[in-house]
Design a protein around this motif. Structure first.
Motif, PDB file in Angstrom:
ATOM      1  N   THR A   1       0.852  -1.188   0.000  1.00  0.00           N
ATOM      2  CA  THR A   1       0.000   0.000   0.000  1.00  0.00           C
ATOM      3  C   THR A   1       0.887   1.237   0.000  1.00  0.00           C
ATOM      4  OG1 THR A   1      -1.702  -1.160   1.242  1.00  0.00           O
ATOM      5  CG2 THR A   1      -1.804   1.251   1.227  1.00  0.00           C
ATOM      6  N   PRO A   2       0.778   2.095  -1.016  1.00  0.00           N
ATOM      7  CA  PRO A   2       1.658   3.265  -1.084  1.00  0.00           C
ATOM      8  C   PRO A   2       1.499   4.169   0.129  1.00  0.00           C
ATOM      9  CG  PRO A   2       0.537   2.928  -3.175  1.00  0.00           C
ATOM     10  CD  PRO A   2      -0.118   2.001  -2.187  1.00  0.00           C
ATOM     11  N   LYS A   3       2.604   4.700   0.590  1.00  0.00           N
ATOM     12  CA  LYS A   3       2.621   5.691   1.656  1.00  0.00           C
ATOM     13  C   LYS A   3       2.822   7.078   1.032  1.00  0.00           C
ATOM     14  CE  LYS A   3       2.566   2.735   5.150  1.00  0.00           C
ATOM     15  NZ  LYS A   3       2.596   1.431   4.454  1.00  0.00           N
ATOM     16  N   LYS A   4       2.552   8.098   1.821  1.00  0.00           N
ATOM     17  CA  LYS A   4       2.785   9.471   1.364  1.00  0.00           C
ATOM     18  C   LYS A   4       4.116   9.942   1.949  1.00  0.00           C
ATOM     19  CE  LYS A   4      -0.499  12.373   0.613  1.00  0.00           C
ATOM     20  NZ  LYS A   4      -1.617  13.353   0.715  1.00  0.00           N
ATOM     21  N   VAL A   5       5.051  10.264   1.057  1.00  0.00           N
ATOM     22  CA  VAL A   5       6.393  10.677   1.469  1.00  0.00           C
ATOM     23  C   VAL A   5       6.581  12.160   1.163  1.00  0.00           C
ATOM     24  CG1 VAL A   5       8.868  10.292   1.196  1.00  0.00           C
ATOM     25  CG2 VAL A   5       7.271   8.357   0.996  1.00  0.00           C
ATOM     26  N   ALA A   6       6.917  12.926   2.172  1.00  0.00           N
ATOM     27  CA  ALA A   6       7.179  14.352   2.013  1.00  0.00           C
ATOM     28  C   ALA A   6       8.647  14.572   1.671  1.00  0.00           C
ATOM     29  CB  ALA A   6       6.825  15.104   3.287  1.00  0.00           C
ATOM     30  N   ILE A   7       8.895  15.503   0.767  1.00  0.00           N
ATOM     31  CA  ILE A   7      10.271  15.897   0.432  1.00  0.00           C
ATOM     32  C   ILE A   7      10.408  17.396   0.633  1.00  0.00           C
ATOM     33  CG2 ILE A   7      12.085  15.946  -1.314  1.00  0.00           C
ATOM     34  CD1 ILE A   7      10.671  13.730  -2.799  1.00  0.00           C
ATOM     35  N   ILE A   8      11.369  17.779   1.456  1.00  0.00           N
ATOM     36  CA  ILE A   8      11.723  19.194   1.611  1.00  0.00           C
ATOM     37  C   ILE A   8      13.023  19.405   0.845  1.00  0.00           C
ATOM     38  CG2 ILE A   8      12.332  21.033   3.215  1.00  0.00           C
ATOM     39  CD1 ILE A   8      10.707  19.577   5.336  1.00  0.00           C
ATOM     40  N   MET A   9      12.955  20.208  -0.200  1.00  0.00           N
ATOM     41  CA  MET A   9      14.068  20.319  -1.130  1.00  0.00           C
ATOM     42  C   MET A   9      14.929  21.546  -0.875  1.00  0.00           C
ATOM     43  SD  MET A   9      12.387  19.174  -4.763  1.00  0.00           S
ATOM     44  CE  MET A   9      11.818  17.472  -5.016  1.00  0.00           C
ATOM     45  N   ALA A  10      16.210  21.410  -1.192  1.00  0.00           N
ATOM     46  CA  ALA A  10      17.108  22.562  -1.230  1.00  0.00           C
ATOM     47  C   ALA A  10      16.910  23.268  -2.569  1.00  0.00           C
ATOM     48  CB  ALA A  10      18.551  22.095  -1.070  1.00  0.00           C
ATOM     49  N   GLY A  11      17.612  24.367  -2.790  1.00  0.00           N
ATOM     50  CA  GLY A  11      17.469  25.110  -4.034  1.00  0.00           C
ATOM     51  C   GLY A  11      18.779  25.678  -4.531  1.00  0.00           C
ATOM     52  N   ASN A  12      19.878  25.039  -4.135  1.00  0.00           N
ATOM     53  CA  ASN A  12      21.190  25.602  -4.459  1.00  0.00           C
ATOM     54  C   ASN A  12      21.590  25.418  -5.921  1.00  0.00           C
ATOM     55  OD1 ASN A  12      21.136  22.928  -3.421  1.00  0.00           O
ATOM     56  ND2 ASN A  12      23.356  22.903  -3.263  1.00  0.00           N
ATOM     57  N   ILE A  13      21.190  24.294  -6.548  1.00  0.00           N
ATOM     58  CA  ILE A  13      21.494  24.085  -7.962  1.00  0.00           C
ATOM     59  C   ILE A  13      20.226  23.594  -8.661  1.00  0.00           C
ATOM     60  CG2 ILE A  13      23.906  23.580  -7.443  1.00  0.00           C
ATOM     61  CD1 ILE A  13      23.354  20.650  -7.980  1.00  0.00           C
ATOM     62  N   PRO A  14      20.135  23.705  -9.979  1.00  0.00           N
ATOM     63  CA  PRO A  14      18.896  23.354 -10.673  1.00  0.00           C
ATOM     64  C   PRO A  14      18.507  21.887 -10.478  1.00  0.00           C
ATOM     65  CG  PRO A  14      20.345  24.614 -12.113  1.00  0.00           C
ATOM     66  CD  PRO A  14      21.146  24.293 -10.899  1.00  0.00           C
ATOM     67  N   LEU A  15      17.229  21.670 -10.133  1.00  0.00           N
ATOM     68  CA  LEU A  15      16.658  20.328  -9.952  1.00  0.00           C
ATOM     69  C   LEU A  15      17.423  19.511  -8.915  1.00  0.00           C
ATOM     70  CD1 LEU A  15      15.817  19.360 -13.652  1.00  0.00           C
ATOM     71  CD2 LEU A  15      14.223  20.079 -11.879  1.00  0.00           C
TER      72      LEU A  15
END
Length: 353
Positions: free
Chosen positions: A89-103
Protein backbone atom coordinates in the motif's frame (compact mmCIF):
# COMPACT_ATOMS: atom_id res chain seq x y z
CA UNK A 1 0.62 0.98 -11.45
CA UNK A 2 3.36 -1.59 -11.99
CA UNK A 3 7.08 -0.85 -11.87
CA UNK A 4 7.56 -1.02 -15.64
CA UNK A 5 4.98 1.71 -16.21
CA UNK A 6 6.80 3.92 -13.72
CA UNK A 7 10.11 3.26 -15.41
CA UNK A 8 8.67 3.94 -18.87
CA UNK A 9 7.34 7.33 -17.79
CA UNK A 10 10.72 8.51 -16.55
CA UNK A 11 12.46 7.16 -19.64
CA UNK A 12 10.16 9.39 -21.70
CA UNK A 13 11.00 12.29 -19.40
CA UNK A 14 14.68 11.65 -20.11
CA UNK A 15 13.99 11.90 -23.84
CA UNK A 16 12.06 15.12 -23.26
CA UNK A 17 14.94 16.66 -21.28
CA UNK A 18 17.39 15.60 -23.95
CA UNK A 19 15.95 18.32 -26.19
CA UNK A 20 17.19 20.94 -23.70
CA UNK A 21 20.72 19.55 -23.28
CA UNK A 22 22.24 21.64 -26.08
CA UNK A 23 22.33 25.33 -26.97
CA UNK A 24 20.25 26.07 -28.94
CA UNK A 25 17.52 23.67 -27.85
CA UNK A 26 16.64 21.06 -30.46
CA UNK A 27 13.04 19.92 -30.75
CA UNK A 28 12.60 16.21 -31.47
CA UNK A 29 9.23 15.46 -33.04
CA UNK A 30 9.37 11.85 -31.85
CA UNK A 31 9.20 12.89 -28.18
CA UNK A 32 5.81 12.17 -26.64
CA UNK A 33 3.42 15.10 -26.04
CA UNK A 34 5.97 17.58 -27.37
CA UNK A 35 3.34 19.85 -28.89
CA UNK A 36 1.91 20.43 -25.43
CA UNK A 37 5.13 20.74 -23.46
CA UNK A 38 8.16 21.84 -25.51
CA UNK A 39 7.39 25.56 -25.72
CA UNK A 40 6.03 25.57 -22.19
CA UNK A 41 9.27 24.21 -20.77
CA UNK A 42 11.27 26.82 -22.69
CA UNK A 43 9.16 29.41 -20.88
CA UNK A 44 9.80 27.78 -17.49
CA UNK A 45 13.52 27.82 -18.18
CA UNK A 46 13.31 31.54 -18.90
CA UNK A 47 11.41 32.09 -15.65
CA UNK A 48 13.99 30.07 -13.70
CA UNK A 49 16.79 32.24 -15.10
CA UNK A 50 14.94 35.44 -14.26
CA UNK A 51 14.09 34.27 -10.74
CA UNK A 52 17.54 32.98 -9.78
CA UNK A 53 20.64 34.59 -11.32
CA UNK A 54 22.75 31.56 -10.36
CA UNK A 55 20.65 29.47 -12.78
CA UNK A 56 22.22 30.66 -16.01
CA UNK A 57 21.49 28.87 -19.26
CA UNK A 58 24.79 26.98 -19.30
CA UNK A 59 24.18 25.46 -15.87
CA UNK A 60 20.55 24.64 -16.65
CA UNK A 61 21.60 22.86 -19.83
CA UNK A 62 24.26 20.97 -17.89
CA UNK A 63 21.62 19.76 -15.40
CA UNK A 64 19.16 18.74 -18.12
CA UNK A 65 21.88 16.90 -20.01
CA UNK A 66 22.86 14.97 -16.90
CA UNK A 67 19.31 13.87 -16.19
CA UNK A 68 18.61 12.98 -19.82
CA UNK A 69 21.62 10.64 -19.76
CA UNK A 70 20.59 9.11 -16.44
CA UNK A 71 16.95 8.48 -17.37
CA UNK A 72 17.46 5.68 -19.88
CA UNK A 73 15.80 2.30 -19.50
CA UNK A 74 19.09 0.43 -19.19
CA UNK A 75 20.41 2.88 -16.60
CA UNK A 76 17.24 2.78 -14.49
CA UNK A 77 17.16 -1.02 -14.67
CA UNK A 78 20.79 -1.21 -13.55
CA UNK A 79 19.91 1.03 -10.62
CA UNK A 80 16.89 -0.96 -9.51
CA UNK A 81 17.94 -4.53 -10.28
CA UNK A 82 19.13 -5.34 -6.75
CA UNK A 83 15.92 -4.23 -5.01
CA UNK A 84 12.77 -6.25 -4.43
CA UNK A 85 9.63 -4.31 -5.41
CA UNK A 86 6.82 -6.26 -3.82
CA UNK A 87 3.18 -5.18 -3.80
CA UNK A 88 2.33 -2.80 -0.97
CA UNK A 89 0.00 0.00 0.00
CA UNK A 90 1.66 3.27 -1.08
CA UNK A 91 2.62 5.69 1.66
CA UNK A 92 2.79 9.47 1.36
CA UNK A 93 6.39 10.68 1.47
CA UNK A 94 7.18 14.35 2.01
CA UNK A 95 10.27 15.90 0.43
CA UNK A 96 11.72 19.19 1.61
CA UNK A 97 14.07 20.32 -1.13
CA UNK A 98 17.11 22.56 -1.23
CA UNK A 99 17.47 25.11 -4.03
CA UNK A 100 21.19 25.60 -4.46
CA UNK A 101 21.49 24.08 -7.96
CA UNK A 102 18.90 23.35 -10.67
CA UNK A 103 16.66 20.33 -9.95
CA UNK A 104 18.75 19.47 -6.91
CA UNK A 105 15.82 17.56 -5.36
CA UNK A 106 14.96 15.57 -8.48
CA UNK A 107 16.63 12.34 -7.35
CA UNK A 108 14.46 12.21 -4.23
CA UNK A 109 11.37 12.95 -6.33
CA UNK A 110 12.31 10.19 -8.77
CA UNK A 111 13.09 7.72 -5.98
CA UNK A 112 9.77 8.19 -4.19
CA UNK A 113 7.71 7.76 -7.35
CA UNK A 114 9.75 4.93 -8.85
CA UNK A 115 9.39 3.01 -5.58
CA UNK A 116 5.59 3.25 -5.84
CA UNK A 117 4.84 5.81 -3.13
CA UNK A 118 2.96 9.11 -3.35
CA UNK A 119 4.96 12.31 -2.98
CA UNK A 120 4.26 15.72 -1.48
CA UNK A 121 6.96 18.25 -2.36
CA UNK A 122 7.90 21.43 -0.52
CA UNK A 123 10.29 23.26 -2.82
CA UNK A 124 12.86 25.91 -2.12
CA UNK A 125 11.82 29.34 -3.35
CA UNK A 126 15.11 29.42 -5.29
CA UNK A 127 14.18 26.49 -7.55
CA UNK A 128 10.44 26.29 -8.00
CA UNK A 129 9.82 26.76 -11.74
CA UNK A 130 11.10 23.53 -13.28
CA UNK A 131 10.00 20.47 -11.31
CA UNK A 132 6.22 21.11 -11.22
CA UNK A 133 6.23 21.42 -15.01
CA UNK A 134 8.21 18.19 -15.40
CA UNK A 135 5.78 16.49 -13.02
CA UNK A 136 2.94 17.50 -15.34
CA UNK A 137 4.84 15.94 -18.23
CA UNK A 138 5.24 12.66 -16.31
CA UNK A 139 1.52 12.67 -15.51
CA UNK A 140 0.72 13.23 -19.18
CA UNK A 141 2.89 10.29 -20.23
CA UNK A 142 1.53 8.03 -17.49
CA UNK A 143 -1.92 9.19 -16.26
CA UNK A 144 -1.77 6.78 -13.31
CA UNK A 145 0.67 9.22 -11.68
CA UNK A 146 -2.17 11.75 -11.37
CA UNK A 147 -3.12 12.11 -7.73
CA UNK A 148 0.25 10.75 -6.59
CA UNK A 149 2.17 14.06 -6.93
CA UNK A 150 1.46 17.13 -4.80
CA UNK A 151 3.34 20.41 -4.48
CA UNK A 152 2.69 22.61 -1.49
CA UNK A 153 3.82 25.89 0.04
CA UNK A 154 1.89 25.18 3.24
CA UNK A 155 3.03 23.46 6.41
CA UNK A 156 3.47 19.75 5.73
CA UNK A 157 0.61 17.65 7.04
CA UNK A 158 -0.60 14.04 6.78
CA UNK A 159 2.47 12.21 5.55
CA UNK A 160 4.09 8.92 6.53
CA UNK A 161 7.80 9.61 6.01
CA UNK A 162 10.04 12.51 5.07
CA UNK A 163 13.25 13.29 3.19
CA UNK A 164 14.55 16.74 4.14
CA UNK A 165 17.65 18.59 2.95
CA UNK A 166 19.01 21.75 4.54
CA UNK A 167 21.80 23.31 6.53
CA UNK A 168 23.18 22.07 9.85
CA UNK A 169 20.81 24.50 11.62
CA UNK A 170 17.68 23.46 9.73
CA UNK A 171 18.79 19.84 10.02
CA UNK A 172 18.56 20.04 13.80
CA UNK A 173 15.08 21.52 13.45
CA UNK A 174 14.09 18.76 11.03
CA UNK A 175 15.38 16.07 13.39
CA UNK A 176 13.21 17.42 16.21
CA UNK A 177 10.13 18.20 14.13
CA UNK A 178 10.11 14.84 12.33
CA UNK A 179 11.32 12.76 15.28
CA UNK A 180 8.25 10.51 15.15
CA UNK A 181 8.42 9.83 11.40
CA UNK A 182 10.74 7.62 9.35
CA UNK A 183 13.16 10.13 7.87
CA UNK A 184 16.30 10.92 5.95
CA UNK A 185 17.70 14.25 7.18
CA UNK A 186 20.57 15.77 5.23
CA UNK A 187 22.78 18.56 6.59
CA UNK A 188 25.81 20.46 5.29
CA UNK A 189 28.37 18.42 3.42
CA UNK A 190 31.19 19.46 1.15
CA UNK A 191 33.45 17.73 -1.31
CA UNK A 192 37.22 17.84 -1.49
CA UNK A 193 40.11 16.89 -3.71
CA UNK A 194 43.30 15.18 -2.59
CA UNK A 195 46.30 16.18 -4.67
CA UNK A 196 49.71 14.53 -4.71
CA UNK A 197 51.56 17.08 -6.81
CA UNK A 198 51.93 14.54 -9.62
CA UNK A 199 48.70 15.47 -11.41
CA UNK A 200 48.86 16.36 -15.09
CA UNK A 201 47.61 19.69 -16.34
CA UNK A 202 44.71 17.84 -17.99
CA UNK A 203 43.69 16.28 -14.66
CA UNK A 204 43.80 19.64 -12.92
CA UNK A 205 41.76 21.21 -15.73
CA UNK A 206 39.19 18.45 -15.19
CA UNK A 207 39.21 19.32 -11.48
CA UNK A 208 38.27 22.89 -12.40
CA UNK A 209 34.88 21.52 -13.52
CA UNK A 210 34.37 20.07 -10.04
CA UNK A 211 35.20 23.43 -8.50
CA UNK A 212 33.38 25.96 -10.70
CA UNK A 213 30.33 24.14 -12.13
CA UNK A 214 27.17 25.69 -10.64
CA UNK A 215 29.48 28.43 -9.25
CA UNK A 216 30.56 26.00 -6.54
CA UNK A 217 27.14 25.99 -4.88
CA UNK A 218 26.53 22.22 -4.80
CA UNK A 219 27.50 19.76 -2.09
CA UNK A 220 29.37 17.78 -4.77
CA UNK A 221 31.44 20.83 -5.72
CA UNK A 222 35.03 20.65 -4.51
CA UNK A 223 35.45 23.37 -1.89
CA UNK A 224 38.72 22.22 -0.33
CA UNK A 225 42.09 20.81 -1.36
CA UNK A 226 44.27 18.50 0.68
CA UNK A 227 47.84 18.87 -0.56
CA UNK A 228 51.27 17.60 0.53
CA UNK A 229 53.69 19.83 2.37
CA UNK A 230 55.50 22.13 -0.03
CA UNK A 231 52.83 21.83 -2.74
CA UNK A 232 53.38 24.29 -5.61
CA UNK A 233 50.07 25.89 -6.66
CA UNK A 234 51.45 27.23 -9.97
CA UNK A 235 50.06 24.40 -12.12
CA UNK A 236 46.81 24.46 -10.17
CA UNK A 237 46.23 28.13 -10.99
CA UNK A 238 47.27 27.55 -14.60
CA UNK A 239 44.64 24.81 -14.92
CA UNK A 240 41.93 26.96 -13.35
CA UNK A 241 42.39 29.76 -15.89
CA UNK A 242 39.93 28.28 -18.40
CA UNK A 243 37.17 29.41 -16.01
CA UNK A 244 38.27 33.04 -15.79
CA UNK A 245 35.13 34.36 -17.59
CA UNK A 246 33.16 33.40 -14.46
CA UNK A 247 34.22 36.71 -12.90
CA UNK A 248 31.90 38.50 -15.34
CA UNK A 249 28.87 36.98 -13.60
CA UNK A 250 27.72 39.75 -11.27
CA UNK A 251 26.73 37.65 -8.26
CA UNK A 252 29.97 35.69 -8.42
CA UNK A 253 32.02 38.87 -8.80
CA UNK A 254 30.25 40.49 -5.85
CA UNK A 255 31.09 37.49 -3.67
CA UNK A 256 34.68 37.51 -4.87
CA UNK A 257 35.11 41.22 -4.09
CA UNK A 258 33.43 40.93 -0.70
CA UNK A 259 35.41 37.90 0.47
CA UNK A 260 38.66 39.34 -0.81
CA UNK A 261 38.03 42.55 1.14
CA UNK A 262 37.29 40.55 4.30
CA UNK A 263 40.49 38.54 3.95
CA UNK A 264 42.60 41.62 3.27
CA UNK A 265 41.17 43.58 6.19
CA UNK A 266 41.65 40.58 8.45
CA UNK A 267 45.21 40.23 7.15
CA UNK A 268 44.67 36.59 6.23
CA UNK A 269 47.29 35.09 3.98
CA UNK A 270 45.88 33.92 0.66
CA UNK A 271 46.71 33.40 -3.00
CA UNK A 272 44.46 34.66 -5.80
CA UNK A 273 44.36 34.99 -9.57
CA UNK A 274 41.65 37.56 -10.21
CA UNK A 275 38.69 35.18 -9.99
CA UNK A 276 39.60 32.57 -7.35
CA UNK A 277 41.20 32.83 -3.92
CA UNK A 278 42.82 29.98 -2.04
CA UNK A 279 43.35 30.15 1.70
CA UNK A 280 44.78 27.73 4.22
CA UNK A 281 41.92 26.75 6.51
CA UNK A 282 40.83 23.64 8.42
CA UNK A 283 37.15 24.13 7.52
CA UNK A 284 35.47 22.25 4.66
CA UNK A 285 32.85 24.82 3.64
CA UNK A 286 34.49 27.69 1.79
CA UNK A 287 32.74 30.86 0.59
CA UNK A 288 31.92 31.42 -3.08
CA UNK A 289 35.04 32.25 -5.15
CA UNK A 290 37.26 30.78 -2.42
CA UNK A 291 39.00 27.43 -2.06
CA UNK A 292 40.34 26.26 1.29
CA UNK A 293 43.40 24.06 1.46
CA UNK A 294 45.15 22.06 4.14
CA UNK A 295 48.44 20.18 4.17
CA UNK A 296 48.78 16.49 4.94
CA UNK A 297 51.88 14.66 6.19
CA UNK A 298 51.45 11.18 4.70
CA UNK A 299 48.82 8.88 3.22
CA UNK A 300 48.06 7.10 6.49
CA UNK A 301 47.36 10.34 8.35
CA UNK A 302 45.34 11.53 5.38
CA UNK A 303 43.11 8.44 5.38
CA UNK A 304 42.59 8.73 9.11
CA UNK A 305 41.49 12.34 8.70
CA UNK A 306 39.05 11.47 5.92
CA UNK A 307 37.59 8.67 8.05
CA UNK A 308 37.22 10.91 11.10
CA UNK A 309 35.53 13.67 9.07
CA UNK A 310 33.36 11.39 6.91
CA UNK A 311 30.13 12.95 8.18
CA UNK A 312 31.25 16.32 6.72
CA UNK A 313 32.29 14.99 3.32
CA UNK A 314 30.04 14.30 0.33
CA UNK A 315 32.67 12.91 -2.03
CA UNK A 316 36.43 12.84 -2.52
CA UNK A 317 38.21 13.49 -5.80
CA UNK A 318 41.55 11.74 -6.05
CA UNK A 319 43.59 9.27 -8.11
CA UNK A 320 44.52 5.90 -6.65
CA UNK A 321 43.80 6.81 -3.02
CA UNK A 322 40.36 5.48 -2.09
CA UNK A 323 38.10 2.68 -3.30
CA UNK A 324 35.14 5.07 -3.66
CA UNK A 325 37.05 8.09 -4.99
CA UNK A 326 35.63 10.21 -7.80
CA UNK A 327 37.76 10.79 -10.93
CA UNK A 328 38.81 14.36 -11.69
CA UNK A 329 36.00 16.26 -13.42
CA UNK A 330 33.18 13.87 -12.51
CA UNK A 331 31.64 15.10 -9.26
CA UNK A 332 28.67 16.67 -11.04
CA UNK A 333 27.94 13.51 -13.04
CA UNK A 334 26.68 11.10 -10.35
CA UNK A 335 24.99 7.83 -11.24
CA UNK A 336 21.49 7.08 -9.99
CA UNK A 337 23.01 4.77 -7.37
CA UNK A 338 25.37 7.45 -6.02
CA UNK A 339 23.22 8.40 -3.05
CA UNK A 340 23.64 11.68 -1.18
CA UNK A 341 25.38 11.18 2.17
CA UNK A 342 25.73 7.48 1.22
CA UNK A 343 22.19 6.82 2.45
CA UNK A 344 20.34 4.39 0.19
CA UNK A 345 17.09 6.23 -0.57
CA UNK A 346 15.40 3.33 -2.34
CA UNK A 347 16.15 0.92 0.51
CA UNK A 348 14.67 3.46 2.95
CA UNK A 349 11.54 3.87 0.84
CA UNK A 350 10.98 0.14 0.41
CA UNK A 351 11.41 -0.42 4.14
CA UNK A 352 8.66 2.03 5.09
CA UNK A 353 6.20 0.15 2.87
Amino acid sequence: MDLQKRINAFVELGKFLGQFSTDPFEKNDSVLHNDMFFEGFKHQIKLAQEHNAWFNKENLIFAFNGWSKSLTESNINNWLENYSFNEFTPKKVAIIMAGNIPLVGFHDFLSVLISGHDVVVKQSSNDKQLLPFLAKYVESVEPEFKGKITFTIEKLDKFDAVIATGSDNTGRYFEYYFRNKPSIIRKNRNSLAVLSGEETLEELEALSEDIFRYYGLGCRNVSKLLVPKGYDFQNFFKAMYKWHPIIHQNKYANNYDYNKAVYLMSEFEMLENGFLMIKEDSSYSSPIATMFYEYYENSNALKEKLKADSDKIQCVVSKGLLADEIPFGQTQNPQLWDYADNVDTIAFLLKIS
